[in-house]
Design a protein around this motif. Sequence first.
Motif, mmCIF file in Angstrom:
data_model
loop_
_atom_site.group_PDB
_atom_site.id
_atom_site.type_symbol
_atom_site.label_atom_id
_atom_site.label_comp_id
_atom_site.label_asym_id
_atom_site.label_seq_id
_atom_site.Cartn_x
_atom_site.Cartn_y
_atom_site.Cartn_z
ATOM 1 N N THR B 294 0.430 -24.646 69.402
ATOM 2 C CA THR B 294 -0.909 -24.103 69.054
ATOM 3 C C THR B 294 -0.625 -22.645 68.508
ATOM 4 O OG1 THR B 294 -1.246 -23.461 71.553
ATOM 5 C CG2 THR B 294 -2.038 -25.489 70.726
ATOM 6 N N SER B 295 0.545 -22.384 68.172
ATOM 7 C CA SER B 295 0.803 -21.277 67.500
ATOM 8 C C SER B 295 1.784 -21.486 66.426
ATOM 9 C CB SER B 295 1.489 -20.067 68.599
ATOM 10 O OG SER B 295 1.783 -18.927 67.969
ATOM 11 N N CYS B 427 -3.670 -34.251 63.415
ATOM 12 C CA CYS B 427 -3.860 -33.885 62.160
ATOM 13 C C CYS B 427 -2.463 -33.473 61.195
ATOM 14 C CB CYS B 427 -4.773 -33.116 61.588
ATOM 15 S SG CYS B 427 -5.074 -32.666 59.949
ATOM 16 N N ALA B 428 -1.593 -34.002 60.441
ATOM 17 C CA ALA B 428 -0.861 -33.205 59.646
ATOM 18 C C ALA B 428 -1.445 -32.509 58.405
ATOM 19 C CB ALA B 428 0.080 -34.530 59.040
ATOM 20 N N SER B 429 -1.263 -31.347 58.435
ATOM 21 C CA SER B 429 -1.867 -30.463 57.908
ATOM 22 C C SER B 429 -1.218 -29.368 57.037
ATOM 23 C CB SER B 429 -2.972 -29.334 58.756
ATOM 24 O OG SER B 429 -3.596 -28.674 58.020
ATOM 25 N N THR B 430 -1.583 -29.016 55.853
ATOM 26 C CA THR B 430 -0.694 -28.130 54.958
ATOM 27 C C THR B 430 -1.727 -26.752 55.198
ATOM 28 O OG1 THR B 430 -2.031 -28.368 52.978
ATOM 29 C CG2 THR B 430 -0.500 -29.917 53.425
ATOM 30 N N SER B 431 -2.347 -26.714 55.935
ATOM 31 C CA SER B 431 -3.024 -25.168 56.213
ATOM 32 C C SER B 431 -2.151 -24.204 57.026
ATOM 33 C CB SER B 431 -4.186 -25.395 56.929
ATOM 34 O OG SER B 431 -4.175 -26.136 58.164
ATOM 35 N N ASN B 432 -2.749 -23.322 57.585
ATOM 36 C CA ASN B 432 -1.818 -22.106 58.101
ATOM 37 C C ASN B 432 -1.998 -21.883 59.390
ATOM 38 O OD1 ASN B 432 -4.384 -21.090 57.874
ATOM 39 N ND2 ASN B 432 -4.105 -20.825 55.843
ATOM 40 N N ARG B 433 -2.799 -22.443 60.204
ATOM 41 C CA ARG B 433 -3.155 -22.151 61.633
ATOM 42 C C ARG B 433 -3.329 -23.501 62.545
ATOM 43 N NH1 ARG B 433 -6.237 -16.909 60.468
ATOM 44 N NH2 ARG B 433 -4.659 -15.522 60.167
ATOM 45 N N ASN B 434 -2.340 -23.528 63.448
ATOM 46 C CA ASN B 434 -2.601 -24.480 64.369
ATOM 47 C C ASN B 434 -3.183 -24.277 65.726
ATOM 48 O OD1 ASN B 434 -0.218 -23.080 64.894
ATOM 49 N ND2 ASN B 434 1.027 -24.666 65.369
ATOM 50 N N PHE B 435 -3.967 -23.079 65.797
ATOM 51 C CA PHE B 435 -4.775 -22.756 66.923
ATOM 52 C C PHE B 435 -5.642 -23.822 67.523
ATOM 53 C CE2 PHE B 435 -4.828 -18.373 64.878
ATOM 54 C CZ PHE B 435 -3.533 -18.109 64.952
ATOM 55 N N GLU B 436 -5.954 -23.674 68.868
ATOM 56 C CA GLU B 436 -6.663 -24.669 69.520
ATOM 57 C C GLU B 436 -7.954 -24.553 68.842
ATOM 58 O OE1 GLU B 436 -7.376 -23.740 73.756
ATOM 59 O OE2 GLU B 436 -5.148 -23.583 74.221
ATOM 60 N N GLY B 437 -8.548 -25.831 68.510
ATOM 61 C CA GLY B 437 -9.792 -25.760 67.809
ATOM 62 C C GLY B 437 -10.120 -25.541 66.526
ATOM 63 N N ARG B 438 -8.780 -24.862 65.811
ATOM 64 C CA ARG B 438 -9.208 -24.219 64.491
ATOM 65 C C ARG B 438 -9.668 -25.372 63.604
ATOM 66 N NH1 ARG B 438 -8.577 -19.702 61.367
ATOM 67 N NH2 ARG B 438 -7.850 -20.459 59.211
ATOM 68 N N GLN B 439 -9.369 -26.836 63.643
ATOM 69 C CA GLN B 439 -9.694 -27.554 62.541
ATOM 70 C C GLN B 439 -10.983 -28.591 63.303
ATOM 71 O OE1 GLN B 439 -5.706 -29.305 61.473
ATOM 72 N NE2 GLN B 439 -6.615 -28.853 59.250
ATOM 73 N N PRO B 441 -13.294 -28.478 67.140
ATOM 74 C CA PRO B 441 -13.167 -28.578 68.585
ATOM 75 C C PRO B 441 -12.160 -29.650 69.169
ATOM 76 C CG PRO B 441 -15.271 -28.357 68.098
ATOM 77 C CD PRO B 441 -14.633 -28.562 66.722
ATOM 78 N N GLY B 442 -10.910 -29.276 69.980
ATOM 79 C CA GLY B 442 -10.413 -30.185 70.558
ATOM 80 C C GLY B 442 -9.043 -31.102 69.553
ATOM 81 N N GLY B 443 -9.174 -30.537 68.493
ATOM 82 C CA GLY B 443 -8.337 -31.026 67.337
ATOM 83 C C GLY B 443 -7.023 -30.713 67.299
ATOM 84 N N ARG B 444 -6.135 -31.427 67.135
ATOM 85 C CA ARG B 444 -4.777 -31.176 67.263
ATOM 86 C C ARG B 444 -3.927 -31.118 65.954
ATOM 87 N NH1 ARG B 444 -4.367 -35.891 71.887
ATOM 88 N NH2 ARG B 444 -5.062 -34.358 73.702
ATOM 89 N N THR B 445 -3.628 -29.816 65.625
ATOM 90 C CA THR B 445 -2.978 -29.492 64.182
ATOM 91 C C THR B 445 -1.536 -29.511 64.260
ATOM 92 O OG1 THR B 445 -5.004 -28.440 63.844
ATOM 93 C CG2 THR B 445 -3.153 -27.904 62.439
ATOM 94 N N HIS B 446 -0.724 -30.054 63.200
ATOM 95 C CA HIS B 446 0.555 -29.822 63.034
ATOM 96 C C HIS B 446 0.743 -29.319 61.627
ATOM 97 C CE1 HIS B 446 2.170 -32.159 66.591
ATOM 98 N NE2 HIS B 446 1.003 -32.948 66.419
ATOM 99 N N LEU B 447 1.267 -28.494 61.422
ATOM 100 C CA LEU B 447 1.615 -27.679 59.972
ATOM 101 C C LEU B 447 2.647 -28.061 59.320
ATOM 102 C CD1 LEU B 447 0.606 -23.851 61.027
ATOM 103 C CD2 LEU B 447 -0.838 -25.715 60.324
#
Lengths: 212, 468
Positions: B294-295, B427-439, B441-447
């Motif tokens: 998440t960072s 989510c597989a994401s091309t964005s910049n932040r995998n912080f908690e809730g960024r995408q 609430p409760g979403g899980r981001t992999h940059l």
Amino acid sequence: MRAFTKLHGIVCPIDRANVDTDAIIPKQFLKSIKRSGFGPYLFDEWRYLDHGEPEMDCTNRPKNADFALNQPRYQGAEVLLARDNFGCGSSREHAPWAIENYGFRVIIAPSFADIFFANTYKNGLLPIVASSENVDRLFRECLATEGYALDVDLKTQTVTSPTGFSFTFDITPHRKHCLLNGLDEIGLTLQHAGEIKAFEARHKAAQPWLFA
Amino acid sequence: MAGKTLYDKLWDSHVVRQEEDGTCLLYIDRHLVHEVTSPQAFEGLRLAGRKPWRNTTIVAVPDHNTPTNNWDRGIEDPISKQQVDTLDANIKEFGAQVYFPFKHANQGIIHVIAPENGATLPGMTVVCGDSHTATHGAFGALAHGIGTSEVEHVMATQTLVQKKSKAMQIKVNGQLGSGVTAKDMALAIIGRIGTAGGTGYCVEFAGTAVEGLSMEGRMTLCNLAIEGGARAGIVAVDEKTIAYLEGRPFAPKGTDWDKAVAYWKTLKSDADAKFDAVIEIDAAAIQPQVTWGTSPEQVTAIGGKVPNPANEADPIKRAGIERALQYMGLKADTPMSEIAIDKVFIGSCTNSRIEDLRAAAAVAKGKKVAANIKLALVVPGSGIVKRQAEAEGLDKVFTAAGFEWREPGCSMCLAMNADRLSPGERCASTSNRNFEGRQGPGGRTHLVSPAMAAAAAIAGHFVDVRQA
């Protein structure tokens, strides 16, 4: 801006590193066009068990009892004690607005993210960078003592704990002056309007395409 | 005397005055404005009866709140609509050099539209109430994010109160391998220095691998400087910079162009310049990256595994890993390639430019999005990028493969509009932040990079794009 001179305030510990501004104030609250009213939503996703939305009445929302802000011993806290890289991520000034609006006046951490650090000063908040050892000690003392409060004196740049433990902190003379006197930075800068105009004329002569 | 760094040159050429304690008034050449961090600044001007010092430095666009589909319905969320309407009204009242309102053909993400219109130029100071302003450093400009009080300060005085940062050089030597991109380079750097590694520094990216990047790649790299803690990332001007800018709408013309180019060519660090810190990285050793936590510093190569907190000696870091794994719903020691995903997002100010879309389309061409993927979004960075992609047939490649092709905006990078993850979705994401809730609430981001995101969409789980 509200002036800051000295404070005797209860300490609330947030014991995790890299606390980002998305956690401090989630994005849905950024839709507001106001500067105030963010306090009830500070740390919204950690503080409440349901999903918060702008303008929601928070009085009866289910709270996460484990989160420090909800614990009776930290009610009325004015000093936020944090870990490394506090305020990282987005530049949103809504983060210091929420912290200030909640009632905090001081944040103590071993390190802060740069943009957040600059933003806090514009809102009458005092961010204090303390050594990791000193922060560790404050965490230990705070967890051991209910009602734990610190004395923070900006004039002498000191933090003093109830155990008598004390340390000093750095602040630039410019920021100290603005904070002690609650000065409007724009007003101060405009006192140098003549110099800005003179610079602008030189800059235009050197790089006219910037003024095309 | 040692020579000057590029940062020294940019800084020195903008100092209006300096206080005894080193605090400076720094002149600002370009002010980028969007709807989220500006309303309180305009309101501040209004309350104080102030006017913008030089409104022709302002380039403005709504991007965070705008929907990416059903544009005929307008902005359906009333609070989002109010914020966008407020920007419309403020620009009308206070003025700007250029404003692309919602639905304008050139609307898009502020950090995409300013460069593509030639509004970001080498040697400029560029600010915006947005931390990803670091993007513009790709042009040899000093660019960084500011808070809303500073937005108001720049509007009212054309200056910022600043203290000079230290200078760091990150030298990426050699060449990136095939299938390895600027995004992987940036994530690998953040993995190495940590999210606070650049705090207090302006980072200059240099070395043959950085020189080898396109302008789009350099923008991706500088964009992520902030995720490494550095407010500003910069790259020296070279022929690629100049070639990119020539003929863009707000780039200088005629004799101004020749004068500008002569000046821009001086915008590099002197050979004998001294940096406060230097980090060297071997480009050939960089593998495609995937974040697991998440960072952004919680990242590993696609061939790696989810870390085991038991192997971390530092108690604060160990607690951080445990918390991240719990939030992300991941087990220690899981191979990254075994992690299945629910959604895919290709877009954001990090990776929504034409080169990013080409890279993703090259992977998706002739394939189908896996059955377990609920949504695969492609959101171009601007109207100009969208039209270019459509002219190249990339939209058809994406839609044939099962991706949705949307209108430009920030979209699911921060989920201020309707594009978001539901709790627990990965989510597989091309964005910049995998912080908690960024995408969401409760979403899980992999940059990941655009090519890696497209490959994950096709496979249904993370996969090494070099073997896809």
